[in-house]
Design an enzyme around this catalytic site. Structure first.
Site, short mmCIF file in Angstrom:
data_model
loop_
_atom_site.label_atom_id
_atom_site.label_comp_id
_atom_site.label_asym_id
_atom_site.label_seq_id
_atom_site.Cartn_x
_atom_site.Cartn_y
_atom_site.Cartn_z
N CYS A 114 12.38 -7.69 -4.71
CA CYS A 114 11.67 -7.40 -5.97
C CYS A 114 12.62 -7.04 -7.11
O CYS A 114 12.25 -7.12 -8.28
CB CYS A 114 10.69 -6.26 -5.76
SG CYS A 114 9.57 -6.57 -4.41
N HIS A 254 8.26 -2.73 -12.17
CA HIS A 254 7.89 -3.76 -11.20
C HIS A 254 6.49 -3.46 -10.68
O HIS A 254 6.16 -2.31 -10.39
CB HIS A 254 8.90 -3.75 -10.04
CG HIS A 254 8.40 -4.44 -8.81
ND1 HIS A 254 7.91 -5.73 -8.83
CD2 HIS A 254 8.29 -4.01 -7.52
CE1 HIS A 254 7.52 -6.06 -7.61
NE2 HIS A 254 7.74 -5.04 -6.80
N ASN A 284 1.44 -8.19 -6.39
CA ASN A 284 2.89 -7.96 -6.34
C ASN A 284 3.58 -9.31 -6.11
O ASN A 284 3.48 -9.88 -5.02
CB ASN A 284 3.20 -6.97 -5.21
CG ASN A 284 4.69 -6.68 -5.06
OD1 ASN A 284 5.53 -7.39 -5.62
ND2 ASN A 284 5.01 -5.65 -4.30
O1 UT7 Z 1 7.44 -4.47 -3.92
C1 UT7 Z 1 8.26 -3.40 -3.59
C2 UT7 Z 1 8.08 -2.92 -2.24
N1 UT7 Z 1 6.74 -2.55 -1.90
C3 UT7 Z 1 6.31 -1.30 -2.07
O2 UT7 Z 1 6.99 -0.48 -2.65
C4 UT7 Z 1 4.98 -0.97 -1.46
C5 UT7 Z 1 4.88 0.51 -1.26
N2 UT7 Z 1 3.73 0.96 -0.49
C6 UT7 Z 1 2.44 0.80 -0.85
O3 UT7 Z 1 2.12 0.17 -1.85
C7 UT7 Z 1 1.40 1.52 -0.02
O4 UT7 Z 1 2.05 2.32 0.93
C8 UT7 Z 1 0.41 0.55 0.69
C9 UT7 Z 1 -0.54 -0.06 -0.31
C10 UT7 Z 1 1.14 -0.52 1.44
C11 UT7 Z 1 -0.46 1.33 1.67
O5 UT7 Z 1 -1.14 2.38 1.03
P1 UT7 Z 1 -1.13 3.85 1.62
O6 UT7 Z 1 -1.97 4.67 0.76
O7 UT7 Z 1 0.31 4.25 1.78
O8 UT7 Z 1 -1.86 3.66 2.99
P2 UT7 Z 1 -1.34 4.00 4.46
O9 UT7 Z 1 -0.35 3.00 4.90
O10 UT7 Z 1 -0.97 5.47 4.52
O11 UT7 Z 1 -2.66 3.82 5.29
C12 UT7 Z 1 -3.79 4.69 5.10
C13 UT7 Z 1 -4.93 4.13 5.93
C14 UT7 Z 1 -4.53 3.75 7.36
O12 UT7 Z 1 -5.63 4.05 8.20
P3 UT7 Z 1 -5.64 5.39 9.09
O13 UT7 Z 1 -4.42 5.30 9.97
O14 UT7 Z 1 -5.55 6.53 8.10
O15 UT7 Z 1 -6.93 5.30 9.81
C15 UT7 Z 1 -4.36 2.27 7.31
O16 UT7 Z 1 -4.59 1.64 8.54
O17 UT7 Z 1 -5.41 2.93 5.34
C16 UT7 Z 1 -5.44 1.89 6.32
N3 UT7 Z 1 -5.22 0.62 5.67
C17 UT7 Z 1 -6.21 -0.12 5.15
N4 UT7 Z 1 -7.53 0.08 5.12
C18 UT7 Z 1 -8.28 -0.88 4.53
C19 UT7 Z 1 -4.03 0.00 5.42
N5 UT7 Z 1 -4.26 -1.15 4.77
C20 UT7 Z 1 -5.60 -1.25 4.59
C21 UT7 Z 1 -6.43 -2.20 3.99
N6 UT7 Z 1 -7.76 -1.97 3.97
N7 UT7 Z 1 -5.95 -3.33 3.41
#
Ligand code: UT7
Length: 327
Positions: A114, A254, A284
Site C-alpha cells: 500500500c 491511504h 482498499n
Molecule cells: O492496507 C493496509 C493494510 N491493512 C490494514 O491496515 C487493515 C487493518 N485492519 C483492519 O482494517 C481491521 O482490523 C479489520 C477490518 C480487518 C477487522 O476489523 P476489527 O474490528 O479489527 O475486527 P476483528 O478482527 O477484531 O474481529 C472482530 C470480530 C471477530 O469475531 P469474534 O471473534 O469477536 O466473534 C471476527 O471474526 O468480527 C468478526 N469478523 C467479521 N464479522 C462479520 C471479521 N470479519 C468479519 C466480517 N463480517 N467481514
C-alpha cells in the site's frame, strides 16, 4: 539552481464492475452493517477476467500523460508500484512501457504494497533532484481481487481493484515536493502476506488446496501499527518542511479502513473538511488508493495549484511513508 520536482498531472482508472456489501452477504458470513461500521466500505470495483494489472495501469497512465500534454516518448522512467503483477516475469512496468511506446526510458516494478505509490514518488523525486531525469511516471496499481480469498470474510470485504498514475517532472517554479519520507520494518512481515506461489512455497497442488495463494492478514495488529506509523511519519515530513498541520490544505491518508483514517486525522488534529476519503466507494486498493483519491479531487476541481497536500500510507512489509507537496 538544483532542479525540484512537482506532480505535473494525475490520472486514474477503476473498473466498471461493482461488488457491493449486499453481494458479499451472499458469498460469506457477513453483513452490510458489519462491513460499513468496521471498515467504512460500501462497495468496491472489481476487474473483469479480461482486465488485468498492465491494462488498467496503462489507462490511468494515458490519462496522466494526456493531462500533462506529454507522450510516452517524453518519459525517462516508469515506476510501477504493485504487488499484483500481470505475471512473475517480466515486470508489469515493462509491459506498460511497451503499451505507452516509452521505450527510450527505463521501467521497473516496485513491491511496497500500500505504500508503493509514495515509495515511487520518493524515488522519482530523487532522480529528478539529482538532475538525471526530467519526467517520471509513477503508477500505483492493484488487481487484488485475484489475490483475495472470497471465502475469508476478514479480508475479502476490504479490497478493491484500481490504478492511479502521476507524472512527476522537473520544475524551476516554487511548486513541488517539499519532503518525502519512506520507512519499513520487516519484522512484521507476517501481519499481511501471501505465503504461496513464490520461491519459498512454489505453486503445487498442495499450496493451492491449502489456499496459500491468497492474502492472509492479522488485521487487529496491523491496525494499531498503521495508525501510529502514519501519524509519526506525517509529523516528520511536516517538521522537515518547516510546516504545521494548519499549513495543510488537503490530507489524503491511504484508504485502508475508515477507522484508521479517522484515528490518524484525530491524532494529527486535521480539520474534517481537509481530509479526503473515498473508501466507501472504492475500498482498499493498496498502492492505487492515494493516486485514485488525488485524481478524484482533481476531477472535481478540489485540487488546485498552490495547495499544500499531505499524503500518507501504510501497508504490508510493513511499509509506510508520507509526502508533503505543493500541488
Ligand atoms: O492496507 C493496509 C493494510 N491493512 C490494514 O491496515 C487493515 C487493518 N485492519 C483492519 O482494517 C481491521 O482490523 C479489520 C477490518 C480487518 C477487522 O476489523 P476489527 O474490528 O479489527 O475486527 P476483528 O478482527 O477484531 O474481529 C472482530 C470480530 C471477530 O469475531 P469474534 O471473534 O469477536 O466473534 C471476527 O471474526 O468480527 C468478526 N469478523 C467479521 N464479522 C462479520 C471479521 N470479519 C468479519 C466480517 N463480517 N467481514
Amino acid at each position: 539552481m538544483k532542479p525540484r520536482s512537482f506532480m505535473r498531472s494525475i490520472g486514474s482508472y477503476v473498473p466498471e464492475k461493482i461488488l457491493t456489501n449486499a453481494d458479499l452477504e451472499k458469498m460469506v458470513n457477513t453483513t452490510d452493517e458489519w462491513i460499513r461500521t468496521r471498515t467504512g466500505v460500501r462497495e468496491r470495483h472489481i476487474c473483469n477476467p479480461d482486465e488485468y494489472t498492465s491494462i488498467i495501469a496503462t489507462r490511468a497512465a494515458q490519462l496522466a500523460l494526456q493531462r500533462a500534454e506529454l507522450t510516452g516518448k517524453d518519459l525517462d522512467m516508469i515506476i510501477c508500484a504493485t504487488i499484483s503483477p500481470d505475471q512473475p516475469l517480466p515486470s508489469t512496468g515493462c509491459l506498460i512501457q511497451a503499451n505507452l511506446g516509452a521505450t527510450q526510458g527505463v521501467a521497473f516494478d516496485m513491491a511496497a504494497a500500500c505504500s508503493g505509490f509514495l515509495y515511487g514518488i520518493t524515488i522519482a523525486d530523487q532522480f529528478i533532484k539529482s538532475g538525471m531525469y526530467k519526467n517520471v511516471l509513477v503508477i500505483g496499481v492493484e488487481v487484488l481481487s485475484r489475490w483475495v480469498d472470497y471465502t475469508d470474510r476478514a479480508t475479502c470485504v476490504l479490497f478493491g481493484d484500481g490504478a492511479g498514475a502521476a507524472i512527476v517532472s522537473a520544475t524551476d517554479s516554487d511548486s513541488g515536493i517539499y519532503s518525502s519520507d519512506i520507512r519499513s520494518d520487516g519484522t512484521m512481515a507476517e501481519f499481511l502476506f501471501i505465503p504461496g506461489g513464490g520461491t519459498r512455497y512454489p505453486a503445487s497442488h498442495q499450496t493451492i488446496d491449502e489456499r496459500q495463494h491468497f492474502v492472509k492478514m492479522r488485521g487487529n495488529e496491523l491496525f494499531k501499527v498503521a495508525v501510529r506509523s502514519m501519524e509519526e511519519v506525517s509529523r516528520r515530513v511536516l517538521r522537515d518542511s518547516g510546516m504545521t498541520v494548519s499549513d495543510i490544505d488537503l490530507f489524503i491518508p491511504h484508504q485502508a479502513n475508515q477507522r484508521i483514517s479517522d484515528a490518524v486525522r484525530e491524532r494529527l488534529m486535521v480539520p474534517f473538511d481537509k481530509v479526503y476519503c473515498n473508501i466507501d466507494r472504492i475500498g482498499n486498493t493498496s498502492s492505487a488508493s492515494i493516486p485514485i483519491a488525488l485524481d478524484e479531487l482533481y476531477t472535481h476541481g478540489r485540487l488546485k495549484r498552490g495547495m499544500n497536500v499531505l499524503l500518507t500510507s501504510f501497508g504490508a512489509g510493513v511499509t509506510w511513508g508520507a509526502t508533503l507537496l505543493k500541488w
